[in-house]
Design an enzyme around this catalytic site. Structure first.
Site, short mmCIF file in Angstrom:
data_model
loop_
_atom_site.label_atom_id
_atom_site.label_comp_id
_atom_site.label_asym_id
_atom_site.label_seq_id
_atom_site.Cartn_x
_atom_site.Cartn_y
_atom_site.Cartn_z
N HIS A 157 25.95 10.67 -15.80
CA HIS A 157 24.71 10.46 -15.05
C HIS A 157 24.96 9.66 -13.77
CE1 HIS A 157 22.25 11.30 -18.94
NE2 HIS A 157 22.66 12.39 -18.35
N ASP A 181 0.82 -1.22 0.00
CA ASP A 181 0.00 0.00 0.00
C ASP A 181 0.86 1.27 0.00
OD1 ASP A 181 1.04 -0.18 2.50
OD2 ASP A 181 -0.80 0.37 3.55
N HIS A 216 19.92 23.97 -21.99
CA HIS A 216 18.56 23.51 -22.22
C HIS A 216 17.61 24.48 -21.54
CE1 HIS A 216 18.47 21.91 -18.06
NE2 HIS A 216 19.67 21.42 -18.30
N1 GLY Z 1 20.88 18.24 -13.98
C1 GLY Z 1 20.55 17.87 -15.30
C2 GLY Z 1 21.20 18.72 -16.28
O1 GLY Z 1 22.11 19.44 -15.95
O2 GLY Z 1 20.78 18.80 -17.39
MN MN Z 2 21.23 21.22 -16.85
#
Ligand code: GLY
Ligand code: MN
Ligand code: MN
Length: 430
Positions: free
Chosen positions: A246, A41, A359
């Site tokens: 990563h 649960d 990004h």
């Molecule tokens: N922490 C993910 C990146 O830097 O894109």
């Molecule tokens: Mn980043």
């Protein structure tokens, strides 16, 4: 919620931007995320789907937002459905949103219980010609789980096969990419909390400390400042681990003489921050470490200057590659022959800097936002160059989050987070 209430004008503006791009006589629906189970649960903490949050501020499971600007009944032009709260739920889980609270949060006047959804939705669909589905077309998405949204889309396609279908994603991508001032303030708060975490660990890191102890120090500072915690799984990697892009195990001791890379950011009110700092474990850079560090720092500063309205993301990356190439030549990591004979599809610098520089940043760490059209003011980007030298057990990345301005240099949301090598040494030794 740990965060302070957000003025609902933000969500009212966001909805206006979305509906302005809808086709006539069309309806759009946005679902909450599911709560994920871990077995028996137990569940993971709830994370709201960013789109329903962006358009309503409702941060609760099993909620649905309906936008139907041409509905004949004015009160059905915007509706929120939330699950009915009752005394039992209030005792076990704490109270859920009342109708009044849902209105106060979102600025949507009409709130119904979820149990009324099928009936009301059928009635609205008899008026509508087109339905907007919110499919996930993010450029990095690779999701195997079926979401609440996916199940909704299947059901509607089955029950209403004669309607036209349209896509919400392109609209969200364009509007979420350009931030409102309220959003920039929330991002600034997330960055400020990250700064507190970083300042805390500067006095904590020393040879022998475990990577997870550093992770714990960040979490401590984040939680006590109204953040739910990490905006993404943190990377705390010392020595060679910093070269594993990563790396998230964070389970090794930090050794005397090594560098320590921390890609760590707090969330605040579902908004991300995304910071990377790299520091010497013992508080003093060697000459070599400082040379590589300062090269990365210069690339970051030069790259940041290129983030202005009109810049194309792909061309920007080519320019940053040139700046990085010149630094790698200066460090002796590349020689002229490497550059002369490089493969244009995988330039020589990629041996030491193999990821992108920027990004979009916002409600998602890798946020929505146009990447094939020129950059605009109030887009928020990371700037995150790195140099990774596994043969020297060293990976250095520096990452800030910046807002593109109408004119001039971008505004750095992380301007107060120490980055200068001498300042880092001073703070670690004070
Ligand atoms: N922490 C993910 C990146 O830097 O894109
Ligand atoms: Mn980043
Ligand atoms: Mn990062």
């Amino acid at each position: 919620m740990k965060y302070h209430a957000i003025n609902n004008q933000l969500f009212i503006k966001n909805r206006a931007k979305f509906t302005a791009q809808m086709k006539p006589n069309a309806i759009a629906v946005f679902n909450s995320n599911d709560i994920f189970t871990t077995g028996a649960d137990s569940t993971l903490p709830f994370h709201q789907h960013r789109d329903i949050f962006y358009l309503s501020g409702v941060d609760q499971e099993e909620s649905i937002l309906v936008l139907f600007p041409d509905a004949l009944d004015k009160k059905h032009r915007e509706i929120i459905f939330v699950k009915e709260t009752n005394d039992h739920i209030a005792v076990w889980e704490g109270a859920k949103l009342t109708k009044k609270q849902a209105t106060a949060t979102s600025g949507v006047a009409t709130v119904y219980w979820l149990s009324d959804f099928d009936k009301v939705f059928f009635d609205l669909m008899t008026e509508a010609e087109t339905i907007y589905f919110n499919t996930n077309e993010h450029y990095r998405q690779s999701v195997e789980l079926e979401s609440r949204e996916d199940r909704f889309i299947k059901k509607v396609k089955d029950k209403f096969p004669a309607h036209n279908w349209a896509k919400s994603f392109p609209i969200l991508q364009s509007i979420r990419g350009v931030k409102e001032s309220e959003e920039i303030a929330l991002l600034q708060t997330a960055c400020d909390i990250t700064e507190k975490g970083f300042r805390r660990i500067l006095g904590f890191v020393k040879p022998g400390v475990m990577e997870y102890e550093i992770e714990a120090e960040f979490m401590h500072e984040f939680l006590r400042n109204r953040s739910k915690g990490f905006a993404y799984t943190p990377i705390v990697g010392s020595g060679y681990n910093a070269c594993v892009l990563h790396y998230i195990e964070n389970n090794q001791p930090c050794k005397d003489g090594d560098m320590l890379l921390m890609d760590v950011g707090a969330e605040y009110a579902n908004y991300s921050s995304d910071m990377t700092r790299t520091i010497p474990v013992n508080g003093r850079f060697t000459d070599r470490q400082k040379a590589v560090y300062n090269a990365v720092h210069r690339v970051k500063d030069e790259a940041t200057k290129l983030l202005v309205p009109g810049t194309l993301w792909a061309e920007y990356h080519v320019e940053v590659g040139k700046i990085m190439t010149s630094e790698l030549l200066g460090l002796g990591l590349l020689d002229k022959a490497d550059v002369q004979h490089e493969d244009p599809n995988w330039p020589a610098y990629k041996k030491y800097f193999m990821h992108g520089t920027s990004h979009h940043m916002g409600l998602d760490t890798h946020d929505y936002g146009a990447l094939k059209t020129p950059m605009k003011a109030n887009m928020v980007f990371t700037v995150e160059p790195g140099i990774y030298i596994p043969e020297e057990n060293m990976g250095i990345r520096l990452e800030d989050d910046v807002v593109i301005k109408e004119t001039g240099a971008p505004f750095n949301l992380m301007r107060n987070i120490p980055i200068d090598a001498a300042e880092i040494e001073d703070l670690m030794n004070s």
